[in-house]
Design an enzyme around this catalytic site. Structure first.
Site, PDB file in Angstrom:
ATOM      1  CD  GLU A   1      -2.948   0.962   0.084  1.00  0.00           C
ATOM      2  OE1 GLU A   1      -3.793   0.075   0.128  1.00  0.00           O
ATOM      3  OE2 GLU A   1      -2.867   1.785  -0.849  1.00  0.00           O
TER       4      GLU A   1
ATOM      5  CE  LYS B   1       5.320   6.730  -5.889  1.00  0.00           C
ATOM      6  NZ  LYS B   1       5.555   8.134  -5.503  1.00  0.00           N
TER       7      LYS B   1
ATOM      8  CG  ASP C   1       8.612   7.708  -7.277  1.00  0.00           C
ATOM      9  OD1 ASP C   1       8.953   6.780  -6.530  1.00  0.00           O
ATOM     10  OD2 ASP C   1       7.574   8.377  -7.099  1.00  0.00           O
TER      11      ASP C   1
ATOM     12  N   GLY D   1       6.122  11.258   2.266  1.00  0.00           N
ATOM     13  CA  GLY D   1       6.564  11.777   3.562  1.00  0.00           C
ATOM     14  C   GLY D   1       6.378  10.741   4.656  1.00  0.00           C
TER      15      GLY D   1
ATOM     16  N   GLY E   1      11.836  15.415   3.291  1.00  0.00           N
ATOM     17  CA  GLY E   1      11.876  13.946   3.303  1.00  0.00           C
ATOM     18  C   GLY E   1      10.983  13.319   2.246  1.00  0.00           C
TER      19      GLY E   1
END
Ligand code: HSE
Length: 466
Positions: A160, A236, A232, A333, A218
């Site tokens: 998840e 996904k 990235d 985050g 972060g």
């Protein structure tokens, strides 16, 4: 939790590796004292998981009936931290030994990247552990191998946290919307890029300052080029497409462009034309093929995705029966992703405690039925376009450019020429009607070779109809 080991699978809980002949209620594991977790990687997200396991311990024990226990943490640079309950005894550098330990039930992989993450996940599965991971790069590349290894052993792979941070989009696609056939899934799935584009377009920030702010928060990957070059987002999209369409895409099959070639000038000119720039992931079912691409996209200011800013992500799912639904929330985050990790841990713990067999179909499809995707060539994808030419400020140049576009079947919807500013070239901004990408590229190549322009023309795809 200490389940007796299954004969065929080392470390596998016998309560899950039946056959047994008890009724469902009798099968509830009565010997479990706790569910024990090994954590690989204690960076931003791993640190959040440790904090939640500590601060929400009573709530988790209440929901499960037994406590979740952090039994070991592997991290090269981690130091003991009493406030987090991280004693020296808990910390190890020997990840391979940790994932095989008999007292571990669930391995949480948050190292990121391909190796050693893949080897450790396969080792954990081989030793009968369920796995939770936020590693979209690893799953996009090696998902077929990992999901098959888990399915063979009846173990779970929870992921998840790999897409959309705190948005439970994996469960939405796999469970809540399992009754529909999906036509498209698309949206904003990278918090770093969305933060950068928001601060550049709304606050006039420089790219490097906006990236540094995302790193400080972060959000960015250890190697931020994975974010800003669009990889990235492509990882996904592979996972979203697998869940939505039951096809396995590899990242190499996804046409991927990041935000590094998007200039502040183009963001401003596009705003003047009524568009907001976003990095979108787009996957559509197109007959037997899949359209899958990641690139900066211009959306009309009043499109919902245009108002998704900063670290927020938003994902649309378009189904034949339900139509379009939208899911939005904090996409990256510490706590958004840590919450998603805990959701997987809790689900797996509940299944283990109930004597279940784990989620053999992590993708929502029997792994053997997940097909290799046939991907529609990008040249065949049809879009409207924003174009910018640095054109020589001479009579006839605009007409010449327009005639090349026309000869390639590209119709111009509007044109703006910016002021002279004392230079030999002027920015000429055009918006086109829909055309296949093949035609646009052919026309731009032809124009670039002339003396009418002194730089490579810029183009950004416009989506009016998403
Ligand atoms: N680097 C990722 C992002 C983290 O910025 O979205 C969450 O997957």
């Amino acid at each position: 939790m200490r389940w007796p080991k299954a004969a065929s699978v080392p470390g596998r809980a016998a309560s899950c590796a039946r056959p047994d002949h008890r009724g469902p209620l009798e099968r509830v594991n009565t010997v479990a004292q706790s569910v024990r977790i090994a954590l690989l990687g204690c960076g931003t997200v791993g640190g959040g998981v440790v904090k939640l396991l500590r601060t929400h311990a009573a709530a988790y024990a209440h929901k499960l009936g037994v406590p979740l226990v952090l039994a070991g943490v592997a991290d090269r640079s981690l130091k003991p931290d009493r406030s987090l309950g991280l004693t020296g005894k808990l910390i190890t550098r020997d990840s391979a030994a940790l994932v095989a330990r008999d007292d571990i039930d669930i391995v949480v992989e948050l190292f990121g990247g391909q190796e050693p993450a893949r080897t450790l996940v396969l080792r954990a599965l081989a030793h009968g552990k369920d796995v939770v991971t936020g590693n979209k790069a690893m799953l996009a590349q090696h998902g077929a191998e990992i999901f098959a290894a888990a399915a063979r052993r009846g173990l779970a792979v929870g992921f998840e946290a790999s897409v959309g941070g705190g948005i439970p989009i994996i469960r939405v696609l796999r469970e809540a919307l399992v009754g529909d056939r999906h036509r498209a899934v698309y949206g904003i799935v990278n918090g770093t890029c969305n933060s950068i584009l928001t601060t550049m377009s709304m606050r006039g920030a420089e790219f490097k300052d906006a990236l540094a702010a995302a790193q400080r928060a972060g959000l960015a990957e250890a190697d931020p080029s994975i974010d800003i070059e669009g990889h990235d987002t492509a990882h996904k999209l592979c996972l979203l497409a697998a869940l939505a369409f039951g096809v396995m895409l590899t990242p190499a099959q996804v046409h991927t462009e990041g935000i590094t070639r998007l200039t502040p000038e183009d963001i401003v000119y596009a705003r003047e034309l009524g568009y907001t720039a976003k990095l979108l992931a787009i996957a559509k079912a197109d007959g037997g093929a899949i359209e899958a691409h990641v690139h900066p996209t211009l959306l009309p200011h009043d499109h919902v995705l245009a108002s998704i800013n900063d670290v927020y992500n938003a994902i649309y799912i378009d189904g034949e029966a339900l139509g379009t639904t939208l899911y939005s929330g904090l996409g990256a985050g510490e706590m958004p992703s840590a919450t998603a990790v805990i959701a997987d841990i809790m689900e797996i713990a509940r299944e283990r405690l109930a004597g279940g067999m784990g989620r053999a179909h992590a993708l929502g499809y029997p792994v053997g039925l997940v097909r290799r995707a046939r991907v529609k060539p990008m040249d065949d994808v049809v879009c409207e376009y924003y174009l910018r030419f640095m054109a020589r400020d001479q009579p006839g140049v605009l007409g010449a450019i327009a005639s090349v576009l026309g000869a390639n079947g590209i119709s111009i919807a509007s044109v703006i020429q910016k002021g002279r500013g004392g230079k030999n070239t002027v920015p000429v901004i055009m918006r086109t009607h829909e055309a296949p990408e093949r035609n646009l590229k052919r026309a731009l190549k032809r124009i670039e070779r002339t003396r009418w322009v002194d730089a490579e023309p810029a183009f950004i795809r416009i989506e009016e109809n998403l």
